[in-house]
Motif scaffolding. Structure first.
Motif, PDB file in Angstrom:
ATOM      1  N   LYS A   1       7.912   3.880   9.372  1.00 61.65           N
ATOM      2  CA  LYS A   1       8.606   3.175   8.243  1.00 61.65           C
ATOM      3  C   LYS A   1       7.826   1.705   7.920  1.00 61.65           C
ATOM      4  N   LEU A   2       7.734   1.199   9.095  1.00 58.67           N
ATOM      5  CA  LEU A   2       7.090  -0.305   9.215  1.00 58.67           C
ATOM      6  C   LEU A   2       5.511  -0.137   8.761  1.00 58.67           C
ATOM      7  N   LEU A   3       5.010   0.756   9.175  1.00 57.33           N
ATOM      8  CA  LEU A   3       3.538   0.932   8.789  1.00 57.33           C
ATOM      9  C   LEU A   3       3.314   1.123   7.406  1.00 57.33           C
ATOM     10  N   VAL A   4       4.129   1.794   6.761  1.00 65.41           N
ATOM     11  CA  VAL A   4       3.805   2.229   5.358  1.00 65.41           C
ATOM     12  C   VAL A   4       4.218   1.059   4.604  1.00 65.41           C
ATOM     13  N   ARG A   5       5.186   0.123   4.943  1.00 63.12           N
ATOM     14  CA  ARG A   5       5.519  -1.054   4.272  1.00 63.12           C
ATOM     15  C   ARG A   5       4.509  -2.241   4.443  1.00 63.12           C
ATOM     16  N   LEU A   6       3.994  -2.367   5.831  1.00 66.60           N
ATOM     17  CA  LEU A   6       2.889  -3.315   5.916  1.00 66.60           C
ATOM     18  C   LEU A   6       1.493  -2.783   5.227  1.00 66.60           C
ATOM     19  N   VAL A   7       1.155  -1.677   5.172  1.00 66.95           N
ATOM     20  CA  VAL A   7      -0.035  -1.110   4.470  1.00 66.95           C
ATOM     21  C   VAL A   7       0.334  -1.571   3.209  1.00 66.95           C
ATOM     22  N   GLY A   8       1.243  -1.240   2.594  1.00 68.76           N
ATOM     23  CA  GLY A   8       1.563  -1.558   1.048  1.00 68.76           C
ATOM     24  C   GLY A   8       1.327  -3.019   0.866  1.00 68.76           C
ATOM     25  N   LYS A   9       1.219  -3.886   1.658  1.00 67.84           N
ATOM     26  CA  LYS A   9       1.081  -5.278   1.525  1.00 67.84           C
ATOM     27  C   LYS A   9      -0.525  -5.909   1.462  1.00 67.84           C
ATOM     28  N   ASP A  10      -1.280  -5.077   1.876  1.00 65.66           N
ATOM     29  CA  ASP A  10      -2.534  -5.472   2.086  1.00 65.66           C
ATOM     30  C   ASP A  10      -3.447  -4.286   1.535  1.00 65.66           C
ATOM     31  N   LYS A  11      -4.127  -4.903   0.294  1.00 62.05           N
ATOM     32  CA  LYS A  11      -4.845  -4.048  -0.699  1.00 62.05           C
ATOM     33  C   LYS A  11      -6.104  -3.609  -0.036  1.00 62.05           C
ATOM     34  N   MET A  12      -6.691  -4.317   0.809  1.00 58.63           N
ATOM     35  CA  MET A  12      -8.018  -3.935   1.275  1.00 58.63           C
ATOM     36  C   MET A  12      -7.884  -2.769   2.464  1.00 58.63           C
ATOM     37  N   LEU A  13      -6.782  -3.042   3.185  1.00 57.81           N
ATOM     38  CA  LEU A  13      -6.067  -2.076   4.384  1.00 57.81           C
ATOM     39  C   LEU A  13      -5.800  -0.537   3.664  1.00 57.81           C
ATOM     40  N   MET A  14      -5.255  -0.829   2.487  1.00 55.58           N
ATOM     41  CA  MET A  14      -4.765   0.384   1.593  1.00 55.58           C
ATOM     42  C   MET A  14      -6.185   1.352   1.090  1.00 55.58           C
ATOM     43  N   LYS A  15      -7.219   0.374   0.603  1.00 57.01           N
ATOM     44  CA  LYS A  15      -8.421   1.000   0.274  1.00 57.01           C
ATOM     45  C   LYS A  15      -9.153   1.569   1.402  1.00 57.01           C
ATOM     46  N   GLN A  16      -9.197   1.023   2.544  1.00 56.50           N
ATOM     47  CA  GLN A  16      -9.773   1.512   3.872  1.00 56.50           C
ATOM     48  C   GLN A  16      -9.110   2.775   4.161  1.00 56.50           C
ATOM     49  N   LEU A  17      -7.585   2.809   4.365  1.00 57.82           N
ATOM     50  CA  LEU A  17      -6.942   3.940   4.874  1.00 57.82           C
ATOM     51  C   LEU A  17      -7.217   5.223   3.737  1.00 57.82           C
ATOM     52  N   HIS A  18      -7.151   4.888   2.584  1.00 58.64           N
ATOM     53  CA  HIS A  18      -7.513   6.142   1.495  1.00 58.64           C
ATOM     54  C   HIS A  18      -8.675   6.555   1.742  1.00 58.64           C
ATOM     55  N   TYR A  19      -9.724   5.643   1.899  1.00 62.27           N
ATOM     56  CA  TYR A  19     -11.143   5.954   2.074  1.00 62.27           C
ATOM     57  C   TYR A  19     -10.891   7.292   3.433  1.00 62.27           C
ATOM     58  N   GLN A  20     -10.568   6.553   4.445  1.00 67.10           N
ATOM     59  CA  GLN A  20     -10.916   7.263   5.720  1.00 67.10           C
ATOM     60  C   GLN A  20      -9.882   8.362   5.868  1.00 67.10           C
ATOM     61  N   LEU A  21      -8.619   8.534   5.094  1.00 66.00           N
ATOM     62  CA  LEU A  21      -7.874   9.716   5.299  1.00 66.00           C
ATOM     63  C   LEU A  21      -8.126  10.732   4.299  1.00 66.00           C
TER      64      LEU A  21
END
Length: 181
Positions: free
Chosen positions: A23-43
């Motif tokens: 739950k915490l991970l999903v909330r934190l990832v949602g707050k950082d656009k670059m991290l969201m883009k990186q995770l989207h690309y990697q996953l």
């Protein structure tokens, strides 16, 4: 505050139940656009998506330079120096984002060489010596871009260097002739 500077908090987070951590991970990832883009690309993306991203970036850079034809001329005046520097900064920002997301060094370098070559070929007079302050700012910025590009080229595998050598030599010749090295 960084998690590395607070080891007790780090330990507490690591000992949370898995469901709570998720739950915490999903909330934190949602707050950082670059991290969201990186995770989207990697996953969620693969080699085909990378090729599509590279093609999209190249098209965007080409359009940036094509659109600049209306506002930017190869005439050494204040506004043209300023506009070209803004164009190069914008293009570099797009390349930086691409590299942060994909970690693809070859396409990053290929695009960096492309924007410098385009600027040099389209607007050579803007890189000549000038007493205008914005000219020196543009030239200093370009020097740093050339230096970064050379450093990245030197770190690239020799097979990849071979593919980019001709464009790199043209870039370095122009940069050397205009004291940008």
């Amino acid at each position: 505050m960084s998690l590395h500077k607070n080891p007790t908090l780090k330990e507490a987070v690591l000992h949370l139940p898995q469901k709570e951590k998720d739950k915490l991970l999903v909330r934190l990832v949602g707050k950082d656009k670059m991290l969201m883009k990186q995770l989207h690309y990697q996953l969620l993306e693969d080699q085909i998506d990378l090729e599509q991203r590279i093609e999209t970036l190249k098209n965007t850079l080409t359009e940036l330079f094509a659109d600049s034809r209306t506002t930017l001329k190869n005439i050494p005046i204040y506004s043209h120096y300023k506009t070209l520097q803004a164009l190069l900064r914008q293009a570099s920002g797009l390349i930086n984002e691409h590299e942060k997301v994909t970690k693809d060094k070859f396409s990053e370098l290929e695009c960096r060489i492309y924007i410098l070559k385009e600027a040099f070929e389209r607007y050579p007079r803007l890189f000549e010596k000038s007493a205008i302050h914005t000219a020196s700012k543009l030239q200093e910025y370009t020097k740093s871009r050339v230096k970064t590009t050379v450093n990245k080229f030197d770190k690239l595998h020799e097979d990849f260097q071979f593919d980019l050598r001709e464009d790199m030599e043209k870039l370095l010749t122009f940069a050397g002739d205009h004291a940008l090295i």
